[in-house]
Design an enzyme around this catalytic site. Structure first.
Site, PDB file in Angstrom:
ATOM      1  CB  SER B 149      21.197  70.451  44.374  1.00  0.00           C
ATOM      2  OG  SER B 149      20.348  71.207  43.550  1.00  0.00           O
ATOM      3  CG  ASP B 316      13.983  66.547  44.710  1.00  0.00           C
ATOM      4  OD1 ASP B 316      13.467  67.418  43.997  1.00  0.00           O
ATOM      5  OD2 ASP B 316      15.203  66.469  44.931  1.00  0.00           O
ATOM      6  CG  HIS B 349      15.949  69.867  45.345  1.00  0.00           C
ATOM      7  ND1 HIS B 349      16.616  68.786  44.821  1.00  0.00           N
ATOM      8  CD2 HIS B 349      16.790  70.922  45.206  1.00  0.00           C
ATOM      9  CE1 HIS B 349      17.802  69.177  44.364  1.00  0.00           C
ATOM     10  NE2 HIS B 349      17.927  70.467  44.599  1.00  0.00           N
TER      11      HIS B 349
END
Lengths: 370, 370
Positions: B149, B316, B349
């Site tokens: 991330s 995501d 995500h």
């Protein structure tokens, strides 16, 4: 809190008392609508449009109100919904602040605004209100009912509760039931309003309008109404043109932030927060499967229409195209000639408002075939 | 506002003054980290983990801190990141409230908390802080840098600014630049905090923590960290089990709403709002393309690693897999043996945190091949 009523609105009085699905009744309530075109002698050319949460009944300009409507490119002479052929009726939902009776209306029992004393609003109540408008105009059977977004839910409720009310149906970016992603988004929009101290359990006025909550709710709406794909092409990483940066800490810097800001400014103080909460919640509650023991396809199969079109944008994350595919499949099982069309619009849930190159021909072709 | 520092944290002092990319300097600043396993004699088995916005450096349990870490299933003896083979280092970002110097730390110039007097934090600064930890541990060259991330952004900045610092790289659900959808989401999260009257331009304390803003920010995060697909299967339209409904107007009713509420409760008052604003903004600013005249692939091609893996979840919406594909393509152009793997995880995500059945083998297989 004032209501926001387009100048060309007309009204139908609802029966008084008007019972609501989840309990409670309305007294002296009314539903706002507008019409375009001419009803033919047999009352066979009527087309009803059911709207999403925020629009009013002013779907297109008209001689007595030249303001462009929210679906100006779709409705009018020679347009996909051709007002030279169809007598078009658009109804404002019960619970709205744009003409129909809602939380921002005066409660005849007290003389004060309803606010949270307004009874729960369900999609089914909104459908019943629309049915009254249709009947009051002398229409026994619609040629078509067109519903977008929340209006797509309303159309299914209308067809279910008023069998035979329409020969055909176009469901645009709608669904037969709310699923958890859209419930989560709407729940968060409502929470933003509820957490705004100005909301005060619905007891705000012009001076104490819960602006912060409505800003967040609207911006979250715009984020989920559009798509990442569209924004990549449209905004990329372009920054605001400005001689000096926004002086506020963590203020706006990118074009996409300014775009959201513009949407918020055009919405805030032009929609009643309590009405927003009521209609938002009505969508979460909607589940056509309730009418068939939890089986949504079986519930759709009980809807009687001759022909139907269910369309949507493949980039819609709020009412994903699988839900329009489900509608077409269920209506087909019930014997309708129903077709699903998933469009490659990049604009997400909002595509039906802006991508006329794709949505226009799909709607036109269906209506031309009637 | 207190900081939230895991008991096993260690620190490296940064050079003082420590210049920040966007201007300003830090004095007497430090970076928190934790380690697992043993550095071999040649210091050749070091693996660096760079985190997302909110985690601390406690990636896994250890004898001196048996609390499970935020990536417990990934890191440990015999696990995909095997601490019997690798000397694992995890670094807490500059700007965080979880050990490294940030807005919730004391400004030595004033003796008060920095709050908004903290200089702008960029991903590049975070990368420089991590590089200091690596060097201070006697590591000249990492075997691998793993970033998730925001940490995926940080890893690319680190590799770009410190050529040769790592032989290989695993980029998980990361990106080489922020795109408008994720900027919009983060901008709205920040706005929710900024609009909370308690935020007060950063001057809150325990008693006036901007809880409403942080609730909205966290719930919006959770909505965008997960996926509609996962929630359809997990929550459907299941309602909360309760003898009586939530008495609050528009209160919780569906399981998905309660799930969001649980996430908000576990986050609010455990993260410093100013730190959140700083790190959130650092992601918006990040654009590796800056280093190659706006051409992101060219910028990636300048990164020198021998081998790389870029992976992510196809569901995501915040760091879409196209961005991991772009990373692999760019690194390949630079001569790396780089591979992209898009995984069919339904969890969006967050999948790298929870879908160990897919992410575990992908990471293990890459590291086994080194």
């Amino acid at each position: 809190m004032t209501e926001f009523i387009p100048p060309g609105a007309r009204w139908v009085d609802l029966p008084s008392p008007f019972p609501m699905k989840r309990g409670g009744t309305l007294h002296n309530a009314r539903v706002a609508f507008e019409t375009w075109g001419t009803l033919d002698a047999a009352a066979g050319n009527a087309l009803l449009i059911l709207t999403g949460l925020s629009p009013d009944a002013h779907v297109a300009s008209r001689d007595d109100d030249p303001t462009p409507g929210w679906w100006e490119a779709m409705v009018g002479p020679g347009k996909p919904i051709d007002t030279e052929r169809w007598f078009v009726v658009c109804v404002n939902p019960i619970g709205s602040c744009k003409g129909s009776t809602g939380p921002a209306s005066v409660d005849p029992a007290t003389g004060d605004l309803y606010r949270l004393a307004f009874p729960d609003v369900s999609i089914e109540d909104i459908a019943d209100g629309a049915a009254h408008v249709v009947r009051s105009l002398g229409i026994e059977r619609l040629a078509c009912v067109v519903g977008n977004s929340m209006g797509g839910m309303t159309a299914l409720a209308l067809l279910h509760r008023h069998p035979g009310i329409s020969r055909t149906h176009i469901n645009i970016s709608g669904s037969a039931r709310a699923l958890p992603f859209s419930i989560a988004v709407r729940s968060l929009q409502r929470e933003a309003i509820r957490l705004d101290p100005n909301w005060n359990e619905g007891r705000y006025d012009e001076a104490t309008y819960p602006e912060s909550g409505m800003r967040i709710a609207r911006k979250l709406g715009v984020i989920t109404y559009r798509s990442a794909l569209e924004w990549d092409g449209r905004f990329g990483r372009v920054r605001l043109e400005s001689d000096r940066p926004d002086e506020e800490p963590f203020g706006l810097e990118f074009q996409v932030e300014s775009y959201l800001e513009g949407h918020a400014r055009r919405f805030v103080r032009r929609y009643d927060p309590n009405s927003y909460l009521y209609l938002s919640r009505s969508m979460d509650w909607f589940d056509l499967a309730e009418y068939a023991g939890g089986d949504v396809l079986a519930a759709l199969a009980r809807v009687r229409v001759e022909r139907a079109l269910a369309i949507g944008a493949r980039t819609d994350i709020l009412f994903p195209v699988e839900q329009q595919e489900e509608i077409a499949e269920g209506l087909s099982r019930g014997g309708a000639e129903a077709r699903f069309v998933g469009l490659d619009s990049p604009q997400g849930h909002d595509a039906f408002l802006v991508d006329m190159d794709r949505f226009g021909p799909a709607v036109r072709s269906f209506l031309d075939g009637l």
